[in-house]
Design a protein around this motif. Structure first.
Motif, short mmCIF file in Angstrom:
data_model
loop_
_atom_site.label_atom_id
_atom_site.label_comp_id
_atom_site.label_asym_id
_atom_site.label_seq_id
_atom_site.Cartn_x
_atom_site.Cartn_y
_atom_site.Cartn_z
N ALA A 169 3.57 -3.68 14.44
CA ALA A 169 3.43 -2.26 13.55
C ALA A 169 2.50 -2.99 12.59
CB ALA A 169 4.61 -1.88 13.83
N HIS A 170 2.68 -4.13 11.20
CA HIS A 170 2.44 -4.13 10.23
C HIS A 170 1.08 -4.41 10.26
CE1 HIS A 170 3.75 -8.43 12.21
NE2 HIS A 170 2.97 -8.57 10.82
N ARG A 171 0.39 -5.23 11.35
CA ARG A 171 -0.96 -5.71 11.28
C ARG A 171 -1.71 -4.16 11.59
NH1 ARG A 171 1.07 -9.52 15.22
NH2 ARG A 171 1.68 -11.27 13.51
N TRP A 172 -1.74 -3.03 12.73
CA TRP A 172 -1.74 -2.24 12.79
C TRP A 172 -2.12 -1.05 12.08
CZ3 TRP A 172 -5.43 -3.14 15.80
CH2 TRP A 172 -5.13 -4.35 17.12
N LEU A 173 -0.43 -0.90 11.27
CA LEU A 173 -0.39 -0.05 10.30
C LEU A 173 -1.54 -0.57 8.53
CD1 LEU A 173 2.92 0.13 10.17
CD2 LEU A 173 1.07 2.14 10.31
N ALA A 174 -1.29 -1.44 8.74
CA ALA A 174 -2.31 -2.77 7.38
C ALA A 174 -3.68 -2.48 8.09
CB ALA A 174 -2.34 -3.95 7.56
N PHE A 175 -3.99 -2.65 8.78
CA PHE A 175 -5.91 -2.08 10.13
C PHE A 175 -6.15 -0.44 9.20
CE2 PHE A 175 -8.29 0.36 12.97
CZ PHE A 175 -9.40 -0.50 12.97
N ILE A 176 -5.34 0.53 10.13
CA ILE A 176 -5.39 2.26 8.80
C ILE A 176 -5.41 2.63 8.24
CG2 ILE A 176 -4.87 2.63 11.64
CD1 ILE A 176 -2.52 4.05 10.77
N HIS A 177 -4.24 1.20 6.84
CA HIS A 177 -4.63 2.29 6.44
C HIS A 177 -6.12 1.02 5.06
CE1 HIS A 177 -0.83 4.43 5.26
NE2 HIS A 177 -0.73 3.90 6.83
N ALA A 178 -6.28 0.20 6.15
CA ALA A 178 -7.58 -0.27 5.54
C ALA A 178 -8.78 0.42 5.54
CB ALA A 178 -7.87 -2.23 6.22
N MET A 179 -8.71 0.91 6.78
CA MET A 179 -9.68 1.75 6.98
C MET A 179 -9.64 3.31 5.97
SD MET A 179 -11.23 0.92 9.23
CE MET A 179 -12.63 2.45 10.26
N TYR A 180 -8.88 3.20 5.92
CA TYR A 180 -8.47 3.76 4.35
C TYR A 180 -9.18 3.28 3.24
CZ TYR A 180 -6.41 7.42 0.57
OH TYR A 180 -6.81 7.86 -0.26
N MET A 181 -8.96 2.43 3.39
CA MET A 181 -9.61 1.87 2.02
C MET A 181 -10.98 1.91 2.02
SD MET A 181 -7.39 2.08 -0.18
CE MET A 181 -7.97 1.36 -1.99
N ALA A 182 -11.74 1.29 2.85
CA ALA A 182 -12.70 1.12 3.13
C ALA A 182 -13.54 2.55 2.90
CB ALA A 182 -13.29 0.81 4.68
N SER A 319 -11.74 0.36 -4.78
CA SER A 319 -11.25 0.81 -3.12
C SER A 319 -11.40 -0.88 -3.05
CB SER A 319 -12.16 1.65 -3.20
OG SER A 319 -11.85 3.19 -4.05
N GLY A 320 -12.67 -1.58 -2.43
CA GLY A 320 -12.80 -2.67 -2.49
C GLY A 320 -11.84 -4.17 -2.22
N GLY A 321 -11.68 -3.58 -3.78
CA GLY A 321 -9.94 -4.82 -3.95
C GLY A 321 -8.63 -4.30 -2.98
N GLY A 322 -8.64 -2.89 -2.80
CA GLY A 322 -7.90 -2.36 -1.86
C GLY A 322 -7.85 -2.68 -1.04
N LEU A 323 -9.23 -2.66 0.22
CA LEU A 323 -9.63 -2.75 1.05
C LEU A 323 -9.15 -4.53 2.21
CD1 LEU A 323 -10.96 -2.17 3.89
CD2 LEU A 323 -12.91 -3.52 3.02
N GLY A 373 -6.42 -2.91 -7.88
CA GLY A 373 -6.49 -2.51 -5.96
C GLY A 373 -6.35 -3.30 -4.87
N PHE A 374 -6.77 -4.63 -5.15
CA PHE A 374 -6.63 -5.62 -4.12
C PHE A 374 -4.56 -5.87 -4.55
CE2 PHE A 374 -5.00 -10.04 -3.68
CZ PHE A 374 -6.08 -10.60 -2.66
N PHE A 375 -3.83 -5.74 -5.44
CA PHE A 375 -2.58 -6.16 -5.62
C PHE A 375 -1.72 -4.77 -5.20
CE2 PHE A 375 -3.44 -9.89 -7.85
CZ PHE A 375 -2.86 -10.76 -7.26
N THR A 376 -1.71 -3.62 -5.28
CA THR A 376 -1.98 -2.16 -5.56
C THR A 376 -2.37 -2.17 -3.10
OG1 THR A 376 -3.85 -0.85 -5.98
CG2 THR A 376 -1.44 -1.81 -7.64
#
Length: 462
Positions: A169-182, A319-323, A373-376
């Motif tokens: 779950a942590h990987r898929w949650l990271a994926f969908i939230h990475a899509m938000y940052m994208a 946002s790129g850092g967050g992604l 953005g990267f660290f938060t």
């Protein structure tokens, strides 16, 4: 998240998906949960749903990521102050607040796919209104519409992904939230390019872009979650024999029953301390993030005297850092401990914010913003992952919207405070406000309890 037609509680609205059926197989009674084995056992329909959930976050990111870049144009177009323009954040909060109360009751009648599709429709309506240069009052109302749509989609997509594949779950949650940052990364580039090209008074044409994305989002949602687009149906059981007599049409007594169930879940959620503690963390976390993203361009233009047409791209660095943070730090955060790593990330962000504040250089500020953005970036998916373990499954549909409302309350309140204060003291007040918000975020994170191992086991066994 598969939702059956015969279940009568809100748990059926955010219950764990029956991947045994989605993978075209029936598990025997000895299986302990719906997601036995590694992630690769999931079939195409599950992956399509994950992609759809991720795309809905991308659409939300395009909207949210463009606000900071467009605020200078909005101020100049409507000839308003920073205090007045802050009302868009207030409308955003009211939308999330409305969705938090409406969500639990709507889940009594609408299945997962229907809730996600309804959220997509709200966002399409908002972008359609924005794209023809509406009066400022109506423009503010569109933020209420888009936030209601995001609330429905974000809440249910988060819940479904968190429960669909417990072991990953942590990987898929990271994926969908990475899509938000994208989406947040794409938003400033597209909005600044359109707003600064030719006649700057036609900045509103940018919203034809998220409008088109919203239509795709609705279509993808309807295809991926077509098995849960129908309304909930209740079944009637014979009191004498206990036999199921079949589905019945909605009647007044049934409506009262559903509303009573929703009220009971709201009360149970309100009596869960971990819900309030996690909400407090998100209140300050999202407050710091949206304040930074919303006012950084105006700060760089007015305090650092940057070129407006170029400073509009700075939020894209954040946002790129967050992604990258959400993609690269998900696994280290999971392996070395969520509580320890998140605290370290916040401390690093505070140090970078001090550099942004004290070093009067636009290039250094831009780099610092990207690293912040990267660290938060990992904080949001990590907090949601933690919440999925802390909260009992039957209150997910109520607890997660409440957490999001508190997050959006902070994300609305602190940008408003910054705008009101900067109307008199200047936008330079952004920096001390951000340092204080990040420091408070670190403190509230330490207050969030650690999930018990049994909680996680129970989650897997639902």
């Amino acid at each position: 998240m598969a939702i059956t037609a015969t279940q009568t509680t809100v748990e059926s609205a955010i219950e764990l998906p029956d991947l045994r059926q989605e993978n075209g197989r029936e598990a025997d009674s000895s299986e302990t949960g719906p997601a036995q084995g590694p992630d690769q056992r999931l079939n195409k329909s599950v992956y399509l749903k994950i992609i759809s959930a991720g795309f809905s976050f991308f659409v939300a990111g395009v909207n949210d990521g463009s606000i900071g870049a467009l605020i200078p144009y909005i101020i100049r177009e409507y000839d308003i102050s920073t205090a007045i323009v802050s009302s868009v954040y207030g409308a955003n909060f009211l939308g999330w607040l409305f969705a938090a109360f409406a969500n639990t009751h709507l889940c009594q009648y609408l299945n997962l796919g229907a809730m996600l599709a309804l959220g997509a429709v709200f966002q399409i309506a908002a972008h359609a209104l924005r794209s023809w240069d509406p009066p400022f009052g109506l423009f503010v109302v569109t933020f209420w519409l888009v936030s209601v749509g995001q609330a429905f989609q974000d809440t249910h997509a988060n819940s479904w992904v968190a429960s669909a594949v417990p072991k990953g779950a942590h990987r898929w949650l990271a994926f969908i939230h990475a899509m938000y940052m994208a989406g947040c990364l794409v938003g400033p580039f597209v909005s600044t390019a359109i707003a600064s090209a030719g006649d700057v008074s036609r900045w509103y044409l940018f919203y034809t872009f998220p409008l088109a994305l919203g239509v795709v989002n609705l279509g993808l949602t309807c295809v991926a979650f077509r098995d849960t687009l129908e309304l909930h149906q209740k079944t009637v059981t014979s009191e004498s024999s206990g036999r199921t007599l079949g589905e019945t049409a909605e009647n007044p007594n049934e409506a009262v029953s559903r509303n009573k169930e929703a009220t009971q879940l709201i009360k149970k959620t309100a009596s869960t301390p971990s819900v309030w503690l996690l909400s407090l963390f998100f209140f300050f976390y999202l407050g710091s993030v949206l304040t930074a993203g919303g006012w950084v361009v105006e700060y760089l233009v007015n305090v650092r005297h940057g070129d407006l047409s170029q400073m509009g791209y700075v939020p894209a660095g954040f946002s790129g850092g967050g992604l990258l943070g959400r993609l690269l730090l998900a696994e280290p955060t999971h392996r070395f401990g969520e509580r320890r790593m998140v605290f370290c990330y916040i401390v690093a962000a505070i140090g970078l914010q001090l550099i942004f504040w004290l070093v009067p250089n636009i290039i250094a500020a831009s780099i610092a913003v990207s690293l912040i953005g990267f660290f938060t970036g990992p904080l949001f998916p990590t907090g949601i992952s933690l919440g999925s373990k802390l909260f009992s499954p039957d209150i997910h549909s109520t607890a997660l919207p409440l957490v999001f409302v508190f997050a959006q309350m902070g994300g609305s309140l602190f940008p408003i405070i910054t705008g009101v204060v900067s109307a008199d003291a200047g936008v330079r007040v952004l920096q001390p406000i951000l340092v204080a918000l990040l420091a408070t975020t670190a403190v509230t994170w330490m207050l969030v309890p650690s999930p018990k191992s049994t909680s996680n086991t129970a989650l897997h066994q639902e």
